[in-house]
Design a protein around this motif. Structure first.
Motif, PDB file in Angstrom:
ATOM      1  N   TRP A  50      16.613  -0.334  20.918  1.00  0.00           N
ATOM      2  CA  TRP A  50      17.183   1.011  20.956  1.00  0.00           C
ATOM      3  C   TRP A  50      16.086   2.059  21.021  1.00  0.00           C
ATOM      4  CZ3 TRP A  50      20.814   0.311  16.155  1.00  0.00           C
ATOM      5  CH2 TRP A  50      21.804  -0.621  16.460  1.00  0.00           C
ATOM      6  N   ILE A  51      14.994   1.801  20.330  1.00  0.00           N
ATOM      7  CA  ILE A  51      13.886   2.757  20.314  1.00  0.00           C
ATOM      8  C   ILE A  51      13.186   2.777  21.668  1.00  0.00           C
ATOM      9  CG2 ILE A  51      11.616   3.225  19.310  1.00  0.00           C
ATOM     10  CD1 ILE A  51      12.737   2.120  16.646  1.00  0.00           C
ATOM     11  N   MET A  52      12.978   1.612  22.258  1.00  0.00           N
ATOM     12  CA  MET A  52      12.178   1.515  23.483  1.00  0.00           C
ATOM     13  C   MET A  52      12.950   1.893  24.745  1.00  0.00           C
ATOM     14  SD  MET A  52       9.351   0.942  22.203  1.00  0.00           S
ATOM     15  CE  MET A  52       8.416   0.847  23.681  1.00  0.00           C
ATOM     16  N   ARG A  53      14.269   1.817  24.715  1.00  0.00           N
ATOM     17  CA  ARG A  53      15.049   2.185  25.892  1.00  0.00           C
ATOM     18  C   ARG A  53      15.198   3.699  25.976  1.00  0.00           C
ATOM     19  NH1 ARG A  53      19.788  -1.761  24.805  1.00  0.00           N
ATOM     20  NH2 ARG A  53      20.867   0.216  24.542  1.00  0.00           N
ATOM     21  N   PRO A  54      15.359   4.239  27.182  1.00  0.00           N
ATOM     22  CA  PRO A  54      15.647   5.675  27.303  1.00  0.00           C
ATOM     23  C   PRO A  54      16.941   6.016  26.566  1.00  0.00           C
ATOM     24  CG  PRO A  54      15.083   4.748  29.446  1.00  0.00           C
ATOM     25  CD  PRO A  54      15.195   3.602  28.494  1.00  0.00           C
ATOM     26  N   ALA A  86       6.178   4.648  25.569  1.00  0.00           N
ATOM     27  CA  ALA A  86       6.975   3.982  26.610  1.00  0.00           C
ATOM     28  C   ALA A  86       7.098   4.869  27.850  1.00  0.00           C
ATOM     29  CB  ALA A  86       8.358   3.616  26.066  1.00  0.00           C
ATOM     30  N   ASP A  87       7.223   6.162  27.638  1.00  0.00           N
ATOM     31  CA  ASP A  87       7.284   7.104  28.759  1.00  0.00           C
ATOM     32  C   ASP A  87       5.951   7.132  29.514  1.00  0.00           C
ATOM     33  OD1 ASP A  87       8.721   9.275  30.198  1.00  0.00           O
ATOM     34  OD2 ASP A  87       7.046  10.476  29.426  1.00  0.00           O
ATOM     35  N   LEU A  88       4.834   7.071  28.780  1.00  0.00           N
ATOM     36  CA  LEU A  88       3.515   7.012  29.435  1.00  0.00           C
ATOM     37  C   LEU A  88       3.415   5.784  30.334  1.00  0.00           C
ATOM     38  CD1 LEU A  88       1.026   7.822  26.500  1.00  0.00           C
ATOM     39  CD2 LEU A  88       1.742   9.338  28.320  1.00  0.00           C
ATOM     40  N   VAL A  89       3.898   4.655  29.824  1.00  0.00           N
ATOM     41  CA  VAL A  89       3.815   3.405  30.588  1.00  0.00           C
ATOM     42  C   VAL A  89       4.763   3.441  31.787  1.00  0.00           C
ATOM     43  CG1 VAL A  89       4.238   0.912  30.478  1.00  0.00           C
ATOM     44  CG2 VAL A  89       3.069   2.063  28.596  1.00  0.00           C
ATOM     45  N   ALA A 115       7.448   6.843  13.903  1.00  0.00           N
ATOM     46  CA  ALA A 115       7.129   5.682  14.745  1.00  0.00           C
ATOM     47  C   ALA A 115       8.016   5.655  15.987  1.00  0.00           C
ATOM     48  CB  ALA A 115       7.288   4.396  13.946  1.00  0.00           C
ATOM     49  N   CYS A 116       9.276   5.993  15.816  1.00  0.00           N
ATOM     50  CA  CYS A 116      10.221   6.020  16.939  1.00  0.00           C
ATOM     51  C   CYS A 116       9.795   7.058  17.976  1.00  0.00           C
ATOM     52  CB  CYS A 116      11.618   6.314  16.424  1.00  0.00           C
ATOM     53  SG  CYS A 116      12.884   6.362  17.695  1.00  0.00           S
ATOM     54  N   ASP A 117       9.434   8.257  17.504  1.00  0.00           N
ATOM     55  CA  ASP A 117       9.003   9.311  18.428  1.00  0.00           C
ATOM     56  C   ASP A 117       7.752   8.894  19.197  1.00  0.00           C
ATOM     57  OD1 ASP A 117      11.121  10.868  17.581  1.00  0.00           O
ATOM     58  OD2 ASP A 117       9.904  12.028  16.153  1.00  0.00           O
ATOM     59  N   LEU A 118       6.781   8.332  18.476  1.00  0.00           N
ATOM     60  CA  LEU A 118       5.541   7.902  19.141  1.00  0.00           C
ATOM     61  C   LEU A 118       5.784   6.739  20.100  1.00  0.00           C
ATOM     62  CD1 LEU A 118       3.068   8.218  16.163  1.00  0.00           C
ATOM     63  CD2 LEU A 118       2.949   9.489  18.306  1.00  0.00           C
ATOM     64  N   ALA A 119       6.634   5.810  19.702  1.00  0.00           N
ATOM     65  CA  ALA A 119       6.927   4.666  20.576  1.00  0.00           C
ATOM     66  C   ALA A 119       7.619   5.112  21.852  1.00  0.00           C
ATOM     67  CB  ALA A 119       7.789   3.647  19.830  1.00  0.00           C
ATOM     68  N   LYS A 179       0.830   3.029   9.342  1.00  0.00           N
ATOM     69  CA  LYS A 179      -0.414   2.243   9.460  1.00  0.00           C
ATOM     70  C   LYS A 179      -0.463   1.302  10.664  1.00  0.00           C
ATOM     71  CE  LYS A 179      -3.489   2.162   5.849  1.00  0.00           C
ATOM     72  NZ  LYS A 179      -4.455   3.194   6.078  1.00  0.00           N
ATOM     73  N   PRO A 180       0.569   0.492  10.923  1.00  0.00           N
ATOM     74  CA  PRO A 180       0.474  -0.418  12.077  1.00  0.00           C
ATOM     75  C   PRO A 180       0.275   0.324  13.401  1.00  0.00           C
ATOM     76  CG  PRO A 180       2.297  -1.064  10.674  1.00  0.00           C
ATOM     77  CD  PRO A 180       1.792   0.247  10.161  1.00  0.00           C
ATOM     78  N   MET A 181       0.907   1.459  13.543  1.00  0.00           N
ATOM     79  CA  MET A 181       0.776   2.224  14.776  1.00  0.00           C
ATOM     80  C   MET A 181      -0.612   2.864  14.861  1.00  0.00           C
ATOM     81  SD  MET A 181       3.558   4.605  16.591  1.00  0.00           S
ATOM     82  CE  MET A 181       4.574   3.214  17.012  1.00  0.00           C
ATOM     83  N   GLN A 182      -1.182   3.237  13.731  1.00  0.00           N
ATOM     84  CA  GLN A 182      -2.552   3.763  13.727  1.00  0.00           C
ATOM     85  C   GLN A 182      -3.527   2.685  14.186  1.00  0.00           C
ATOM     86  OE1 GLN A 182      -3.356   5.263   9.794  1.00  0.00           O
ATOM     87  NE2 GLN A 182      -2.155   7.123  10.103  1.00  0.00           N
TER      88      GLN A 182
END
Length: 173
Positions: A4-8, A41-44, A33-37, A65-68
Motif C-alpha cells: 500500500w505504501i509503495m503503490r501510487p 518510489a517516485d524517484l525510481v 517512513a511512508c512519506d519518504l518511501a 533508523k533503518p531508513m537512515q
C-alpha cells in the motif's frame, strides 16, 4: 501494508487507503517512513536521480533508523545510484547472463568436461525438456542447423548427447 505504501495512492481501494491512514495516525515513525518511501518510489519510477541527494538529506535528518541506514548506504555510492536513477541504460541483461552461467556451472560441477560446459554456455536452448519420472533431464540446443540434446542421466550419473554418447569419466571437471 508495504504494498500500500509503495503503490501510487490512486491505485489503492477505499478500504486500503482508510486502513493505511489509521496506521499512519497511530505511529508517527510509520508516517515519516511512508512519506519518504513514496518519494523514493517516485524517484525510481520517473527517473529523477537529480533529486536523490535531497531525498538522502531528508532521510538522514528525521527518518526512522533503518531508513537512515539505507540513505547512508546510498550516499556511499552516490554517483552510481544517481546514474542508475537517471540514465536509460541498464546492466540487467548482462547480470542475467552471468546468473545463467553461474547456474550452469553449479549444476555441472564435477560431472562434465570444460568443452561440454562451453557448449552449453555458447548455445541457446530452444526447448527445455525434463523427464522427471525417468531420472533424466535434458535440453535441446541449436548448433548451426542441427538440434542437439545434451542431458544428465541421474540414474547412471553421466552426461549424454542426443545420440547417447557417454561423456568420458576422465573428462569430468
Amino acid at each position: 501494508m508495504t504494498s500500500w505504501i509503495m503503490r501510487p495512492r490512486d491505485t489503492l481501494t477505499e478500504s486500503q487507503d482508510k486502513r493505511l491512514l489509521q496506521v499512519r495516525l497511530a505511529c508517527p515513525d510509520i508516517t515519516r517512513a511512508c512519506d519518504l518511501a513514496r518519494t523514493f518510489a517516485d524517484l525510481v519510477r520517473h527517473r529523477r536521480g537529480y533529486l536523490l541527494l535531497e531525498w538522502i538529506r531528508q532521510a538522514e535528518q528525521d527518518a526512522p533508523k533503518p531508513m537512515q541506514g539505507f540513505a547512508g548506504s546510498l550516499r556511499q555510492d552516490l554517483d552510481a545510484v544517481t546514474a542508475g536513477l537517471t540514465l536509460p541504460w541498464s546492466s540487467g541483461v548482462v547480470e542475467g547472463h552471468v546468473n545463467r552461467v553461474k547456474t550452469l556451472k553449479r549444476a555441472m560441477y564435477g560431472r562434465a568436461s570444460f568443452e561440454l560446459f562451453r557448449t552449453r554456455i555458447l548455445t541457446q536452448p530452444s526447448v527445455p525438456v525434463s523427464g522427471k519420472g525417468t531420472g533424466r533431464q535434458h535440453s535441446i540446443y541449436e548448433v548451426g542447423r542441427r538440434q542437439v540434446a545434451v542431458g544428465f542421466d541421474i540414474v547412471s550419473n553421466q552426461f549424454r548427447s542426443s545420440v547417447g554418447d557417454v561423456v568420458p569419466h576422465d573428462a569430468y571437471l
